[in-house]
Design a protein around this motif. Sequence first.
Motif, PDB file in Angstrom:
ATOM      1  N   ASP A 123       0.823  -1.211   0.000  1.00 33.41           N
ATOM      2  CA  ASP A 123       0.000   0.000   0.000  1.00 33.41           C
ATOM      3  C   ASP A 123       0.854   1.257   0.000  1.00 33.41           C
ATOM      4  O   ASP A 123       0.616   2.191  -0.799  1.00 33.41           O
ATOM      5  CB  ASP A 123      -0.935  -0.003   1.214  1.00 33.41           C
ATOM      6  N   THR A 124       1.848   1.314   0.896  1.00 31.29           N
ATOM      7  CA  THR A 124       2.682   2.507   0.963  1.00 31.29           C
ATOM      8  C   THR A 124       3.589   2.621  -0.256  1.00 31.29           C
ATOM      9  O   THR A 124       3.821   3.721  -0.761  1.00 31.29           O
ATOM     10  CB  THR A 124       3.539   2.483   2.234  1.00 31.29           C
ATOM     11  N   ARG A 125       4.090   1.516  -0.732  1.00 34.16           N
ATOM     12  CA  ARG A 125       4.964   1.553  -1.912  1.00 34.16           C
ATOM     13  C   ARG A 125       4.172   2.007  -3.141  1.00 34.16           C
ATOM     14  O   ARG A 125       4.690   2.755  -3.978  1.00 34.16           O
ATOM     15  CB  ARG A 125       5.586   0.178  -2.132  1.00 34.16           C
ATOM     16  N   MET A 126       2.932   1.578  -3.253  1.00 38.48           N
ATOM     17  CA  MET A 126       2.113   2.002  -4.382  1.00 38.48           C
ATOM     18  C   MET A 126       1.788   3.495  -4.303  1.00 38.48           C
ATOM     19  O   MET A 126       1.849   4.207  -5.312  1.00 38.48           O
ATOM     20  CB  MET A 126       0.818   1.181  -4.410  1.00 38.48           C
ATOM     21  N   SER A 127       1.454   3.973  -3.109  1.00 40.01           N
ATOM     22  CA  SER A 127       1.147   5.400  -2.979  1.00 40.01           C
ATOM     23  C   SER A 127       2.385   6.256  -3.233  1.00 40.01           C
ATOM     24  O   SER A 127       2.285   7.356  -3.793  1.00 40.01           O
ATOM     25  CB  SER A 127       0.584   5.680  -1.584  1.00 40.01           C
ATOM     26  N   MET A 128       3.561   5.741  -2.865  1.00 41.04           N
ATOM     27  CA  MET A 128       4.800   6.457  -3.147  1.00 41.04           C
ATOM     28  C   MET A 128       5.057   6.515  -4.654  1.00 41.04           C
ATOM     29  O   MET A 128       5.483   7.539  -5.198  1.00 41.04           O
ATOM     30  CB  MET A 128       5.967   5.768  -2.439  1.00 41.04           C
ATOM     31  N   MET A 129       4.779   5.414  -5.345  1.00 40.49           N
ATOM     32  CA  MET A 129       4.942   5.399  -6.796  1.00 40.49           C
ATOM     33  C   MET A 129       3.927   6.295  -7.481  1.00 40.49           C
ATOM     34  O   MET A 129       4.216   6.887  -8.527  1.00 40.49           O
ATOM     35  CB  MET A 129       4.818   3.965  -7.313  1.00 40.49           C
ATOM     36  N   ASP A 130       2.741   6.432  -6.899  1.00 40.27           N
ATOM     37  CA  ASP A 130       1.750   7.354  -7.453  1.00 40.27           C
ATOM     38  C   ASP A 130       2.273   8.786  -7.418  1.00 40.27           C
ATOM     39  O   ASP A 130       2.034   9.572  -8.349  1.00 40.27           O
ATOM     40  CB  ASP A 130       0.443   7.251  -6.669  1.00 40.27           C
ATOM     41  N   VAL A 131       2.979   9.136  -6.346  1.00 42.66           N
ATOM     42  CA  VAL A 131       3.579  10.469  -6.257  1.00 42.66           C
ATOM     43  C   VAL A 131       4.635  10.660  -7.341  1.00 42.66           C
ATOM     44  O   VAL A 131       4.690  11.702  -8.015  1.00 42.66           O
ATOM     45  CB  VAL A 131       4.186  10.694  -4.854  1.00 42.66           C
ATOM     46  N   ARG A 132       5.465   9.649  -7.552  1.00 36.93           N
ATOM     47  CA  ARG A 132       6.502   9.737  -8.581  1.00 36.93           C
ATOM     48  C   ARG A 132       5.885   9.848  -9.975  1.00 36.93           C
ATOM     49  O   ARG A 132       6.370  10.614 -10.831  1.00 36.93           O
ATOM     50  CB  ARG A 132       7.420   8.525  -8.490  1.00 36.93           C
ATOM     51  N   LEU A 133       4.819   9.114 -10.219  1.00 37.82           N
ATOM     52  CA  LEU A 133       4.147   9.202 -11.514  1.00 37.82           C
ATOM     53  C   LEU A 133       3.524  10.585 -11.720  1.00 37.82           C
ATOM     54  O   LEU A 133       3.562  11.140 -12.824  1.00 37.82           O
ATOM     55  CB  LEU A 133       3.064   8.127 -11.619  1.00 37.82           C
ATOM     56  N   ALA A 134       2.972  11.157 -10.649  1.00 34.57           N
ATOM     57  CA  ALA A 134       2.390  12.487 -10.755  1.00 34.57           C
ATOM     58  C   ALA A 134       3.462  13.531 -11.054  1.00 34.57           C
ATOM     59  O   ALA A 134       3.224  14.480 -11.820  1.00 34.57           O
ATOM     60  CB  ALA A 134       1.640  12.833  -9.465  1.00 34.57           C
ATOM     61  N   LYS A 135       4.637  13.363 -10.462  1.00 35.68           N
ATOM     62  CA  LYS A 135       5.742  14.287 -10.753  1.00 35.68           C
ATOM     63  C   LYS A 135       6.168  14.186 -12.218  1.00 35.68           C
ATOM     64  O   LYS A 135       6.433  15.205 -12.868  1.00 35.68           O
ATOM     65  CB  LYS A 135       6.926  13.982  -9.835  1.00 35.68           C
ATOM     66  N   LYS A 194      -2.099  19.011 -13.652  1.00 36.56           N
ATOM     67  CA  LYS A 194      -1.095  18.029 -13.232  1.00 36.56           C
ATOM     68  C   LYS A 194      -0.470  18.421 -11.893  1.00 36.56           C
ATOM     69  O   LYS A 194      -0.127  17.547 -11.090  1.00 36.56           O
ATOM     70  CB  LYS A 194      -0.009  17.908 -14.305  1.00 36.56           C
ATOM     71  N   ARG A 195      -0.313  19.731 -11.640  1.00 34.51           N
ATOM     72  CA  ARG A 195       0.231  20.159 -10.355  1.00 34.51           C
ATOM     73  C   ARG A 195      -0.743  19.822  -9.218  1.00 34.51           C
ATOM     74  O   ARG A 195      -0.335  19.381  -8.143  1.00 34.51           O
ATOM     75  CB  ARG A 195       0.530  21.656 -10.378  1.00 34.51           C
TER      76      ARG A 195
END
Length: 446
Positions: free
Chosen positions: A260-272, A340-341
């Motif tokens: 769960d936390t790893r996926m949410s962290m990757m979501d942040v990277r994808l948004a960036k 996107k921001r």
Amino acid sequence: MKNLITIALTAGMAVCGVQAQEADTSRIWNLQECMRYAIENSPQAIRQQLTNANLKASYHEAILQHLPSLSGSTSVSAGFGRNVDPGTNTYTTVNTLSNSYNLSAGITVFNGLQLINNTRAGKISKLRGEEQQKQVEDNISLETMQAYYDFAYTLGTQTLAREQVDASRDNLRQGRRMMALGLKGAADVAQLEATLAADEYNLIKTENNMRTCELKLKEVMNYPPDAKLKIDTAWRYAIPEMDTTDASEIVDVALATLPDTRMSMMDVRLAKLDLSTAKASLFPSLSASAGVGTSYYKNLKEDATAFSKQFKDNLSKSVSASLSIPIFGGWSRQTNIVRKRNDLRSSEQAHIETQRQIAVEVEQAVLDLNGAFAERKQAEKQVQSQSMAYKVALRKYEEGLLSALDLQTTANQLLDAKAKLLNAEMTWQAKRKQVDYYKGIPLLSE
């Protein structure tokens, strides 16, 4: 002779089928086997595997987008009546035949790092899909574990209910013998009969509850509902002392290992990366291309130049570069950057919320584990004391110093204590597995 062989083969296959069926129905499933079967036969897990295959293909496609594009074409045409003469580029009425060959290549030199961002996003999406696969399998394992322990608990209560029925029958037989000897009255025997009827009703109720839990486990496992399923109820965790691990340490491990936390962290990277790609649309893009082509022409009524000579003489080459500068597009690029921001900020908040939820879940799981441990120890003491009380009450009843109603009350108290101990045991085992999961220990061992 052929009929005899056919009959023998049919009989042999029937025997093998019966043996296979007996072997399957006599199999005893432990928790690990149930979880593995549930994952292997879960449509949700299979769908996620197919999704991951698509994400992997998209990542490979993003990598190949960095390479130049290459295309080739050929054409042939015949002209009849009035048409353009490819040799003189004038109108003519002769019949002609012509064909051409072209080969072109192009490459994007710079487009604001969009290609690089797409490749990075493809890789992160592929890794996120792998984490989501783990999350799906973990959720299936947790659901299977809960259904497994519920089924084990109902099997235990069924055993207790049967033992209670057997004890009530023994008491009724003894009461009838004592009434025949004049040591007990008809009222006592009637009370024992009522006690047996109540215990038999409780047995039927626990059996129905057991079948419901069994069906639930089969549903979670995607196991055939009409097939027999026997689970291992003898397996137990070794009961250690109370877990003294600091909850904050478990939280740190859970935040680093849970999907769960790893996926949410990757979501942040994808948004960036999405924001970076949106900003790249404001930059100029540069591309280059090159091509080579040739053609062949023939007047169908006259002799034409040889194909090889025309192929060489008509050869053409080209090189070009294209620069595209965005000047004004209705403010759509700037609006996309704003969106996107905002998406990036939203994903960051979702990541914080996920971390907070996991921290609360871990704290609650540790509290539940320690509470279940204390309840189990207390329930064990209660069973011991109630067992002694029942033995004393039974002896007093046999000596005529206690009524059948008081004996029933003591027996019910013993049955309730045993059921509480069984429930505390199952609860402790489930909480133990859950806390181990938060510690980074896989639910499904290799």
